[in-house]
Design a protein around this motif. Sequence first.
Motif, PDB file in Angstrom:
ATOM      1  N   SER A 238       0.500  -1.252   0.024  1.00  0.00           N
ATOM      2  CA  SER A 238      -0.367  -0.784  -0.265  1.00  0.00           C
ATOM      3  C   SER A 238       0.546   1.264   0.093  1.00  0.00           C
ATOM      4  CB  SER A 238      -0.893  -0.124   1.137  1.00  0.00           C
ATOM      5  OG  SER A 238       0.292  -0.026   2.401  1.00  0.00           O
TER       6      SER A 238
ATOM      7  N   ILE B  88       1.680   2.250   2.839  1.00  0.00           N
ATOM      8  CA  ILE B  88       1.492   3.116   4.347  1.00  0.00           C
ATOM      9  C   ILE B  88       2.829   1.199   5.014  1.00  0.00           C
ATOM     10  CG2 ILE B  88       0.526   2.937   6.299  1.00  0.00           C
ATOM     11  CD1 ILE B  88      -1.648   3.554   4.504  1.00  0.00           C
ATOM     12  N   THR B  89       4.043   1.882   5.033  1.00  0.00           N
ATOM     13  CA  THR B  89       5.288   0.898   5.845  1.00  0.00           C
ATOM     14  C   THR B  89       4.935   0.293   6.828  1.00  0.00           C
ATOM     15  OG1 THR B  89       7.074   2.827   5.044  1.00  0.00           O
ATOM     16  CG2 THR B  89       7.635   0.946   6.900  1.00  0.00           C
ATOM     17  N   THR B  90       3.944   0.728   8.477  1.00  0.00           N
ATOM     18  CA  THR B  90       3.238   0.189   8.883  1.00  0.00           C
ATOM     19  C   THR B  90       2.373  -0.747   8.736  1.00  0.00           C
ATOM     20  OG1 THR B  90       1.931   1.666   9.984  1.00  0.00           O
ATOM     21  CG2 THR B  90       3.833   1.537  10.665  1.00  0.00           C
ATOM     22  N   LYS B  91       1.304  -0.374   7.749  1.00  0.00           N
ATOM     23  CA  LYS B  91       0.444  -1.914   7.282  1.00  0.00           C
ATOM     24  C   LYS B  91       0.994  -2.621   6.869  1.00  0.00           C
ATOM     25  CE  LYS B  91      -3.529  -1.895   4.420  1.00  0.00           C
ATOM     26  NZ  LYS B  91      -4.839  -0.706   3.931  1.00  0.00           N
ATOM     27  N   ASP B  92       2.137  -1.929   5.994  1.00  0.00           N
ATOM     28  CA  ASP B  92       2.833  -3.285   4.747  1.00  0.00           C
ATOM     29  C   ASP B  92       3.385  -4.356   6.220  1.00  0.00           C
ATOM     30  OD1 ASP B  92       1.320  -2.193   2.825  1.00  0.00           O
ATOM     31  OD2 ASP B  92       3.457  -1.337   2.146  1.00  0.00           O
TER      32      ASP B  92
ATOM     33  N   ALA C  31       2.878  -4.991   8.677  1.00  0.00           N
ATOM     34  CA  ALA C  31       2.230  -5.860   9.749  1.00  0.00           C
ATOM     35  C   ALA C  31       1.723  -6.892   9.254  1.00  0.00           C
ATOM     36  CB  ALA C  31       1.580  -4.745  10.191  1.00  0.00           C
ATOM     37  N   LEU C  32       1.866  -6.442   7.600  1.00  0.00           N
ATOM     38  CA  LEU C  32       0.503  -7.482   6.689  1.00  0.00           C
ATOM     39  C   LEU C  32       1.737  -8.928   6.655  1.00  0.00           C
ATOM     40  CD1 LEU C  32      -2.081  -5.838   4.740  1.00  0.00           C
ATOM     41  CD2 LEU C  32      -2.469  -7.234   6.448  1.00  0.00           C
TER      42      LEU C  32
ATOM     43  N   GLU D  26       1.699 -11.275   9.703  1.00  0.00           N
ATOM     44  CA  GLU D  26       0.990 -11.827   9.529  1.00  0.00           C
ATOM     45  C   GLU D  26       0.745 -12.941   8.580  1.00  0.00           C
ATOM     46  OE1 GLU D  26      -2.877  -9.540   8.826  1.00  0.00           O
ATOM     47  OE2 GLU D  26      -2.663  -8.763  10.677  1.00  0.00           O
TER      48      GLU D  26
END
Length: 232
Positions: A126, A128-132, A134-135, A138
């Motif tokens: 995306s 967005i570093t933190t989002k990527d 975290a995914l 996971e």
Amino acid sequence: MSGAGSPDFFYREAQRLGYVARSAFKLLQIQKQFKLITPGSSVLDLGCAPGAWLQVACQNLGPIEKGGSVVGVDVKRVKVPSAHCDSRVRTVCADVMSLLKGQARALSPQERGFSVILSDMCPAVSGITTKDAALSCELGMRAISLAVGKLNTPNLSDNTVVEKFLSITDPDPDEDGVLRRGGNLVIKFLENEDVQGFGKLCKLKFKNVSWLRPKATRSCSKEIYLICQGLR
């Protein structure tokens, strides 16, 4: 293609040698250094699209009379590449995040599990570093859970990173993993402050654990691979 949009060395080499993607060279380097896939291995490739790792895995099964198998799983339908693959390779369309261990084990020869599990899974980036990150964690935790089964929580009491992602591994009642004893596991992560926690976890489960950034990784990429050898 390179970040600038022009063909780079690995892209050109992939075309020349019949690989469907430059990512083939990442597994080729991993295989050269760690020799994870041996003749007759049973290999599970998680997130197998577009199929380059299927090609490399099949090449390392040895002559067809040695047996072995490669099963690719991806949320997309993936056609087995015609080059470098033979009848020992097949693909399944499924979401790894909801794939039960029993379903994965049923894909293995005699339903006995796999000797090698490869995960080249990566989230749709995306920006967005933190989002990527975290995914990516996971997906990595999911691969570990499928491979080794139920994680022993007391042993993880000092590993807050893994605890953070433990709840997404699954509500799967099957406590056994689908990786055979002595087996090998490869997982791609997007490098971030949390990934070292996964290395610590895998050191509890495997005899040898290493990190590698393959030469074929683009300079702008944060990809890094966790290499786990010899499931205890």
